[in-house]
Design an enzyme around this catalytic site. Structure first.
Site, PDB file in Angstrom:
ATOM      1  N   ARG A 289       8.069  -8.059  31.469  1.00 57.70           N
ATOM      2  CA  ARG A 289       9.002  -8.454  30.420  1.00 57.70           C
ATOM      3  C   ARG A 289      10.141  -9.217  31.088  1.00 57.70           C
ATOM      4  NH1 ARG A 289       7.778  -2.918  29.602  1.00 57.70           N
ATOM      5  NH2 ARG A 289       6.687  -2.486  27.638  1.00 57.70           N
TER       6      ARG A 289
ATOM      7  N   LYS B 196      10.624   0.095  30.051  1.00 59.59           N
ATOM      8  CA  LYS B 196      11.266   0.753  28.925  1.00 59.59           C
ATOM      9  C   LYS B 196      11.334   2.251  29.142  1.00 59.59           C
ATOM     10  CE  LYS B 196      10.198  -2.548  25.221  1.00 59.59           C
ATOM     11  NZ  LYS B 196       9.548  -2.719  23.895  1.00 59.59           N
TER      12      LYS B 196
ATOM     13  N   HIS C 164       8.022 -14.457  27.000  1.00 57.77           N
ATOM     14  CA  HIS C 164       7.146 -13.354  26.624  1.00 57.77           C
ATOM     15  C   HIS C 164       5.700 -13.823  26.483  1.00 57.77           C
ATOM     16  CE1 HIS C 164       7.278  -9.106  25.796  1.00 57.77           C
ATOM     17  NE2 HIS C 164       6.476  -9.249  24.760  1.00 57.77           N
TER      18      HIS C 164
ATOM     19  N   ARG D 142       3.825 -13.242  29.612  1.00 59.38           N
ATOM     20  CA  ARG D 142       3.328 -11.855  29.709  1.00 59.38           C
ATOM     21  C   ARG D 142       2.049 -11.690  28.884  1.00 59.38           C
ATOM     22  NH1 ARG D 142       4.779  -6.232  30.162  1.00 59.38           N
ATOM     23  NH2 ARG D 142       4.613  -5.071  28.193  1.00 59.38           N
TER      24      ARG D 142
ATOM     25  N   HIS E  85       2.651  -0.230  28.720  1.00 64.96           N
ATOM     26  CA  HIS E  85       2.604   0.177  27.324  1.00 64.96           C
ATOM     27  C   HIS E  85       2.455   1.695  27.225  1.00 64.96           C
ATOM     28  CE1 HIS E  85       1.040  -3.981  25.768  1.00 64.96           C
ATOM     29  NE2 HIS E  85       2.349  -3.947  25.865  1.00 64.96           N
TER      30      HIS E  85
ATOM     31  N   TYR F 277      -4.580  -7.304  22.243  1.00 63.91           N
ATOM     32  CA  TYR F 277      -5.126  -8.405  23.036  1.00 63.91           C
ATOM     33  C   TYR F 277      -6.622  -8.585  22.821  1.00 63.91           C
ATOM     34  CZ  TYR F 277      -0.573  -8.406  25.184  1.00 63.91           C
ATOM     35  OH  TYR F 277       0.782  -8.481  25.382  1.00 63.91           O
TER      36      TYR F 277
END
Length: 314
Positions: free
Chosen positions: A168, A191, A259, A262, A285, A294
């Site tokens: 990110r 995150k 982004h 990514r 994730h 994806y």
């Protein structure tokens, strides 16, 4: 932390104390970032500002307990009338659920109506990656951008890192100089403060090394890896603008953003046969369902190739 409607006039003391405790829980227990805390505070503050008008006065903890489904629907209707998106309202509803669950677990009260509320359905979108050829063209053409040579080397290093490691933009710009890879791996904090270890291609390592060799600004090992002209941490807006300028010069679509690099990392790995679980780990994730988007991209690409190649596709 940003001031919000949480701090409005005549705020109920018990509610203010509960909100402060909730914030501390987010920071120390959930390890939420300052950005997340500010976003959550704005969403909750907006809801409380609505309640002041809706109820005719500053709400207290008892008022929160007594809210009905109709009250929550009125809040959602007000947001829709103000032109706020379904995605924005869905996120705000998630914040409210988090707050009300925390209130109940910690003995501040309980509201049963919010449990039955459905969030607005988010518009379903899929990532828009770059074709492999366009990704290669982008990384090879950064020197078209105006600026000092070291800035060009910085942008090459940053864009190569985003595409080569699937970071990110916030993760890349959050790296310190001591984090610059010298071997085959890179430790990244994502995150929720979660760390993950990523493999580093020689191309990425060499690009970062060339940038550091060219950069005239000293930041020290604890300073930021990617610097702006004034020697401070590179602003995300500057990185986004530089990529936008390059995208326009090359005639690439508007979907080419940091982004998107990514997204391209993940999609190209999937197309090469890497399994979803591995891609999930690489991207950081929390849920496999996020990574599964994806597969839709790859299927869409496969169908486009089929339609273009099959002799009876017309």
């Amino acid at each position: 932390m940003a001031e919000t409607a949480l701090d409005g006039p005549a705020a109920d003391t018990a509610l203010s104390r509960a909100i402060d405790d909730w914030r501390r829980w987010l920071i120390h227990e959930k390890r939420a970032s300052p950005h997340t805390i500010d976003a959550y505070s704005r969403d909750l503050g907006g809801f409380l500002a609505f309640l002041r008008q809706h109820l005719g006065g500053s709400p207290g903890l008892g008022d929160l307990d007594g809210l009905s489904a109709a009250d929550f629907r009125a809040w959602m209707a007000r947001r829709a009338a103000a032109g706020l998106s379904r995605s924005s309202t869905a996120r705000a509803m998630s914040v409210l659920r988090n707050f009300f669950r925390w209130l109940e677990r910690n003995g501040y009260g309980a509201n049963h109506a919010i449990r039955a509320m459905r969030s607005p359905k988010r518009p379903h979108g899929i990532p828009r990656p770059l074709p492999v050829a366009d990704a290669d063209l982008l990384l090879q053409s950064v020197d078209l951008l105006p600026g000092e040579p070291w800035e060009t080397q910085r942008d090459v290093a940053l864009f190569t890192l985003l595409y080569g490691c699937g970071l990110r933009i916030s993760e890349a710009l959050g790296l310190a100089r001591r984090d610059a890879p010298t071997g085959d791996s890179l430790r990244v904090t994502g995150k929720g403060g979660k760390e993950r270890m990523l493999p580093v291609l020689p191309l990425v390592r060499d690009a970062i090394g060339a940038y550091l060799a060219a950069c005239p600004l000293g930041a020290g090992d604890d300073g930021p890896l990617f610097l702006g002209r004034r020697g401070k941490r590179l602003n995300p807006g500057v990185a986004q603008r530089r990529l936008r300028e390059l995208r326009i010069l090359l005639g690439l679509p508007q979907t080419v953003t940091p982004h998107a690099l990514r997204h391209s990392f993940a999609t190209h790995l999937l197309g090469a046969g890497v399994d979803l679980r591995s891609i999930q780990e690489l991207l950081g994730h929390a849920s496999l369902s996020t990574t599964q988007r994806y597969t839709e991209v790859d299927s869409e690409s496969l169908m486009a190739t089929y339609r273009a190649a099959h002799p009876r596709a017309d």
